[in-house]
Write an enzyme that holds these catalytic residues in place. Sequence first.
Site, PDB file in Angstrom:
ATOM      1  N   ARG A 191      86.254  85.594 -46.178  1.00  0.00           N
ATOM      2  CA  ARG A 191      86.296  86.314 -44.913  1.00  0.00           C
ATOM      3  C   ARG A 191      85.273  87.443 -44.825  1.00  0.00           C
ATOM      4  O   ARG A 191      84.569  87.579 -43.826  1.00  0.00           O
ATOM      5  CB  ARG A 191      87.704  86.894 -44.663  1.00  0.00           C
ATOM      6  CG  ARG A 191      88.686  85.887 -44.125  1.00  0.00           C
ATOM      7  CD  ARG A 191      90.087  86.201 -44.578  1.00  0.00           C
ATOM      8  NE  ARG A 191      90.208  85.931 -45.993  1.00  0.00           N
ATOM      9  CZ  ARG A 191      90.575  84.756 -46.507  1.00  0.00           C
ATOM     10  NH1 ARG A 191      90.893  83.768 -45.725  1.00  0.00           N
ATOM     11  NH2 ARG A 191      90.621  84.559 -47.823  1.00  0.00           N
ATOM     12  N   THR A 192      85.191  88.265 -45.854  1.00  0.00           N
ATOM     13  CA  THR A 192      84.335  89.453 -45.731  1.00  0.00           C
ATOM     14  C   THR A 192      82.870  89.041 -45.569  1.00  0.00           C
ATOM     15  O   THR A 192      82.181  89.490 -44.655  1.00  0.00           O
ATOM     16  CB  THR A 192      84.523  90.368 -46.950  1.00  0.00           C
ATOM     17  OG1 THR A 192      85.908  90.631 -47.106  1.00  0.00           O
ATOM     18  CG2 THR A 192      83.785  91.685 -46.766  1.00  0.00           C
ATOM     19  N   LYS A 205      69.988  88.166 -65.221  1.00  0.00           N
ATOM     20  CA  LYS A 205      68.929  88.364 -66.229  1.00  0.00           C
ATOM     21  C   LYS A 205      69.008  89.746 -66.857  1.00  0.00           C
ATOM     22  O   LYS A 205      68.117  90.146 -67.602  1.00  0.00           O
ATOM     23  CB  LYS A 205      67.549  88.211 -65.572  1.00  0.00           C
ATOM     24  CG  LYS A 205      67.320  86.877 -64.905  1.00  0.00           C
ATOM     25  CD  LYS A 205      65.903  86.865 -64.320  1.00  0.00           C
ATOM     26  CE  LYS A 205      65.699  85.688 -63.389  1.00  0.00           C
ATOM     27  NZ  LYS A 205      64.411  85.782 -62.665  1.00  0.00           N
ATOM     28  N   ARG A 263      79.160  93.706 -52.617  1.00  0.00           N
ATOM     29  CA  ARG A 263      80.443  93.585 -53.347  1.00  0.00           C
ATOM     30  C   ARG A 263      80.139  93.317 -54.816  1.00  0.00           C
ATOM     31  O   ARG A 263      79.303  92.465 -55.148  1.00  0.00           O
ATOM     32  CB  ARG A 263      81.279  92.446 -52.766  1.00  0.00           C
ATOM     33  CG  ARG A 263      82.499  92.111 -53.602  1.00  0.00           C
ATOM     34  CD  ARG A 263      83.371  91.028 -52.995  1.00  0.00           C
ATOM     35  NE  ARG A 263      84.146  91.526 -51.866  1.00  0.00           N
ATOM     36  CZ  ARG A 263      85.098  90.809 -51.251  1.00  0.00           C
ATOM     37  NH1 ARG A 263      85.379  89.595 -51.653  1.00  0.00           N
ATOM     38  NH2 ARG A 263      85.764  91.324 -50.238  1.00  0.00           N
ATOM     39  N   HIS A 307      88.028  98.928 -50.397  1.00  0.00           N
ATOM     40  CA  HIS A 307      87.483  97.899 -49.501  1.00  0.00           C
ATOM     41  C   HIS A 307      87.571  98.481 -48.083  1.00  0.00           C
ATOM     42  O   HIS A 307      88.422  98.109 -47.272  1.00  0.00           O
ATOM     43  CB  HIS A 307      88.338  96.641 -49.648  1.00  0.00           C
ATOM     44  CG  HIS A 307      87.779  95.415 -49.002  1.00  0.00           C
ATOM     45  ND1 HIS A 307      86.741  95.429 -48.106  1.00  0.00           N
ATOM     46  CD2 HIS A 307      88.147  94.101 -49.135  1.00  0.00           C
ATOM     47  CE1 HIS A 307      86.485  94.182 -47.722  1.00  0.00           C
ATOM     48  NE2 HIS A 307      87.321  93.362 -48.334  1.00  0.00           N
TER      49      HIS A 307
END
Length: 300
Positions: free
Chosen positions: A45-46, A75, A96, A124
């Site tokens: 959703r986000t 890396k 995120r 959030h």
Amino acid sequence: MKHLLTVSDLSKDAINSIFENAKNHNLKNDSKKIVASFFAEPSTRTRLSFESAAHKLGWSVISASDAEASSSLKKGESLKDTFRTISQYADLIVFRHNDENWINVARNYSRVPVINAGNGAEEHPTQALLDLFTLQTEIGDLTGKNILFTGDLKYGRTVHSLIKLIQNFGCIIHLCPTTIKSAFEEISYSLPFGNFKALTVSEAKNILPTIDAIYLTRTQYERSKNTELLSNPFAVSKSYFKLDKKLLDTMKKDSAILHPLPRLEELDEDVDDDPRAAYHERQIRNGLYVRMALMDYIFA
Ligand code: NCD
């Protein structure tokens, strides 16, 4: 046709012409805003709502999903260098990552605005914003309203942000955290909220008829430090609040049911078609429009 497959394809004239345009920023469509959507943790959703919001606003999107595996983080690149880099490509970064501290790195090293789409178990904020919007549109002014939070209140970042946000809106907050017991230890569920009494499941069921909105959350199995829980989440014993049709019948007719999703066993599918269930359509759709409005606000 102008391929560029080896530097031998570049004449001096071509190089001069390219450099001239680059110096003057003399490029078509340079005014269009670009959002970088960089997700180093799973999301449905986000991420998709931010990308949809950007397209609806007429902006462009560049994205790194599965960034823990697909970006240079894999890396060994630092978060500092990651922000330095992305902020040269985009006008806004939606980010995120499971490291709670990345927000401080962003503050110091990004040259463009950054929106927190989740920093580990901590916060959030945009979910909280859309949840508050949904609460207000579902049950009106929050003053004096009873709101019950259930589920993983320790690791659930949506709850952390939402409780912080609604504390100034005059509502009465009730908490019923899941408690988990393994064969070896009881996970301690100290809550990061200060002065709230945690209700047991039966206490929460008893007050359910007085509740104006319930906000359910899943157990965040992936954040547990308990290896037994991680290897077999369903084998450990849990005491958790589960909303099913029978309990739903005890709730007020004008109450609201919210869930940030994804849901697991805490919310029975029998509840989905009830008019009080906001989570599948209204809450998700609100997420799109609240995020569009936020992005617009950032550049206003
Ligand atoms: C939440 C999250 O990622 O914190 N999902 C979401 O953004 N809607 C909740 C969760 O994962 O349980």
